[in-house]
Design a protein around this motif. Structure first.
Motif, PDB file in Angstrom:
ATOM      1  N   GLY A  18       0.830  -1.189   0.000  1.00 39.75           N
ATOM      2  CA  GLY A  18       0.000   0.000   0.000  1.00 39.75           C
ATOM      3  C   GLY A  18       0.868   1.243   0.000  1.00 39.75           C
ATOM      4  O   GLY A  18       2.044   1.198  -0.328  1.00 39.75           O
ATOM      5  N   LYS A  19       0.314   2.386   0.376  1.00 40.90           N
ATOM      6  CA  LYS A  19       1.090   3.625   0.423  1.00 40.90           C
ATOM      7  C   LYS A  19       2.137   3.530   1.521  1.00 40.90           C
ATOM      8  O   LYS A  19       1.866   3.092   2.621  1.00 40.90           O
ATOM      9  CB  LYS A  19       0.172   4.816   0.685  1.00 40.90           C
ATOM     10  CG  LYS A  19      -0.799   5.092  -0.461  1.00 40.90           C
ATOM     11  CD  LYS A  19      -1.633   6.317  -0.160  1.00 40.90           C
ATOM     12  CE  LYS A  19      -2.579   6.636  -1.316  1.00 40.90           C
ATOM     13  NZ  LYS A  19      -3.422   7.808  -1.022  1.00 40.90           N
ATOM     14  N   LYS A  20       3.340   3.976   1.222  1.00 43.75           N
ATOM     15  CA  LYS A  20       4.412   3.929   2.207  1.00 43.75           C
ATOM     16  C   LYS A  20       4.379   5.196   3.058  1.00 43.75           C
ATOM     17  O   LYS A  20       4.130   6.287   2.574  1.00 43.75           O
ATOM     18  CB  LYS A  20       5.776   3.818   1.510  1.00 43.75           C
ATOM     19  CG  LYS A  20       5.915   2.586   0.647  1.00 43.75           C
ATOM     20  CD  LYS A  20       7.299   2.517   0.069  1.00 43.75           C
ATOM     21  CE  LYS A  20       7.420   1.342  -0.869  1.00 43.75           C
ATOM     22  NZ  LYS A  20       6.621   1.507  -2.062  1.00 43.75           N
ATOM     23  N   THR A 163       1.631  -3.355  -6.247  1.00 37.55           N
ATOM     24  CA  THR A 163       1.181  -2.060  -5.735  1.00 37.55           C
ATOM     25  C   THR A 163      -0.207  -1.789  -6.285  1.00 37.55           C
ATOM     26  O   THR A 163      -0.411  -1.828  -7.502  1.00 37.55           O
ATOM     27  CB  THR A 163       2.127  -0.931  -6.156  1.00 37.55           C
ATOM     28  OG1 THR A 163       3.448  -1.216  -5.679  1.00 37.55           O
ATOM     29  CG2 THR A 163       1.662   0.407  -5.599  1.00 37.55           C
ATOM     30  N   LEU A 164      -1.152  -1.550  -5.389  1.00 39.14           N
ATOM     31  CA  LEU A 164      -2.522  -1.277  -5.819  1.00 39.14           C
ATOM     32  C   LEU A 164      -2.686   0.182  -6.224  1.00 39.14           C
ATOM     33  O   LEU A 164      -2.173   1.081  -5.557  1.00 39.14           O
ATOM     34  CB  LEU A 164      -3.511  -1.611  -4.708  1.00 39.14           C
ATOM     35  CG  LEU A 164      -3.583  -3.078  -4.275  1.00 39.14           C
ATOM     36  CD1 LEU A 164      -4.631  -3.244  -3.175  1.00 39.14           C
ATOM     37  CD2 LEU A 164      -3.889  -3.984  -5.450  1.00 39.14           C
ATOM     38  N   GLY A 165      -3.415   0.398  -7.304  1.00 34.46           N
ATOM     39  CA  GLY A 165      -3.719   1.750  -7.738  1.00 34.46           C
ATOM     40  C   GLY A 165      -4.969   2.300  -7.082  1.00 34.46           C
ATOM     41  O   GLY A 165      -5.191   3.507  -7.048  1.00 34.46           O
ATOM     42  N   ARG A 166      -5.784   1.417  -6.558  1.00 35.07           N
ATOM     43  CA  ARG A 166      -7.001   1.818  -5.827  1.00 35.07           C
ATOM     44  C   ARG A 166      -7.310   0.735  -4.804  1.00 35.07           C
ATOM     45  O   ARG A 166      -6.936  -0.433  -4.971  1.00 35.07           O
ATOM     46  CB  ARG A 166      -8.181   2.018  -6.781  1.00 35.07           C
ATOM     47  CG  ARG A 166      -8.545   0.803  -7.597  1.00 35.07           C
ATOM     48  CD  ARG A 166      -9.730   1.107  -8.511  1.00 35.07           C
ATOM     49  NE  ARG A 166     -10.065  -0.008  -9.376  1.00 35.07           N
ATOM     50  CZ  ARG A 166     -10.837  -1.035  -9.015  1.00 35.07           C
ATOM     51  NH1 ARG A 166     -11.320  -1.070  -7.775  1.00 35.07           N
ATOM     52  NH2 ARG A 166     -11.115  -2.007  -9.855  1.00 35.07           N
ATOM     53  N   ALA A 183      -7.358  -3.458 -10.312  1.00 38.89           N
ATOM     54  CA  ALA A 183      -6.937  -2.568  -9.225  1.00 38.89           C
ATOM     55  C   ALA A 183      -5.426  -2.488  -9.086  1.00 38.89           C
ATOM     56  O   ALA A 183      -4.916  -1.623  -8.373  1.00 38.89           O
ATOM     57  CB  ALA A 183      -7.540  -3.044  -7.906  1.00 38.89           C
ATOM     58  N   VAL A 184      -4.683  -3.378  -9.742  1.00 33.36           N
ATOM     59  CA  VAL A 184      -3.225  -3.412  -9.616  1.00 33.36           C
ATOM     60  C   VAL A 184      -2.597  -2.307 -10.462  1.00 33.36           C
ATOM     61  O   VAL A 184      -2.847  -2.199 -11.664  1.00 33.36           O
ATOM     62  CB  VAL A 184      -2.669  -4.782 -10.054  1.00 33.36           C
ATOM     63  CG1 VAL A 184      -1.139  -4.752 -10.063  1.00 33.36           C
ATOM     64  CG2 VAL A 184      -3.164  -5.866  -9.100  1.00 33.36           C
TER      65      VAL A 184
END
Length: 202
Positions: A18-20, A163-166, A183-184
């Motif tokens: 997810g977001k770091k 890494t998911l884009g959403r 979603a990837v």
């Protein structure tokens, strides 16, 4: 190629990133410093105690492959009995509420594992995969130098990172394979550095 060290070596598999979050402070947390909206009674549950014990044995990193070095768990009495799958998953949730989470860079993603896990095979519709949180401070870019002794690494494994884009928000209906792939945002090969939190099993 990315290096990462997951919170729990439950089963080999893939992880979702997810977001770091950047770790701006080096804290030496205590069990009493746990951050949670729960009551003090809830903080003393077996999963909460297990989460603090495991994370207190987790060395962090200052970006150079070293940082605060913490010893492994050497006494099995430090770990309460986790009697069911729900206890294990609650332990993971407690890890994210712990102040150790801040010390380790915040929540960065999830480690997912399949690999003939009996809990998954028993009811794949209820539990499609075992999973555990990964901290953002445990991601290392290609070319990084990482101290294996500092992080108590006992083996390395080839993995893939996504890494998911959403977000894939929880819902009653299972997501289809096409929905997950949609979603990837990106994926890349990774090396998982498997670190021990306990000296009793190695």
């Amino acid at each position: 190629m990315r290096l990462f060290s997951p919170v729990a070596r439950i089963a080999s598999g893939h992880w979702l990133e997810g977001k770091k979050a950047a770790c701006l402070m080096k804290l030496r947390p205590t069990f009493a410093a746990m951050t949670s909206d729960s009551t003090s009674e809830a903080l003393l549950t077996a999963p909460a105690v297990a989460a603090e014990a495991f994370l207190a044995a987790w060395s962090d990193d200052d970006g150079s492959g070293r940082g605060l070095r913490l010893p492994p768990i050497r006494n099995e009495d430090a770990l309460p009995a986790l009697t069911c799958l729900e206890d294990v998953l609650k332990t993971h949730e407690a890890m994210l509420r712990s102040s150790h989470c801040v010390r380790l860079g915040g929540h960065g993603g999830w480690k997912l594992g399949w690999k003939r896990n009996p809990l998954v095979m028993a009811d794949p519709t209820r539990l499609p995969a075992m999973y555990a949180p990964i901290f953002a401070g445990c991601f290392f870019p290609s070319g990084s130098e990482v101290s294996l002794s500092h992080h108590k690494v006992f083996c390395a494994e080839a993995e893939y990172g996504f890494t998911l884009g959403r977000p894939l928000t929880p819902r009653t209906e299972l997501y289809s394979e096409s929905e997950v792939w949609a979603a990837v945002h990106s994926y890349e090969p990774c090396i998982e550095l498997c670190g021990a939190r306990s000296s009793m099993t190695i």
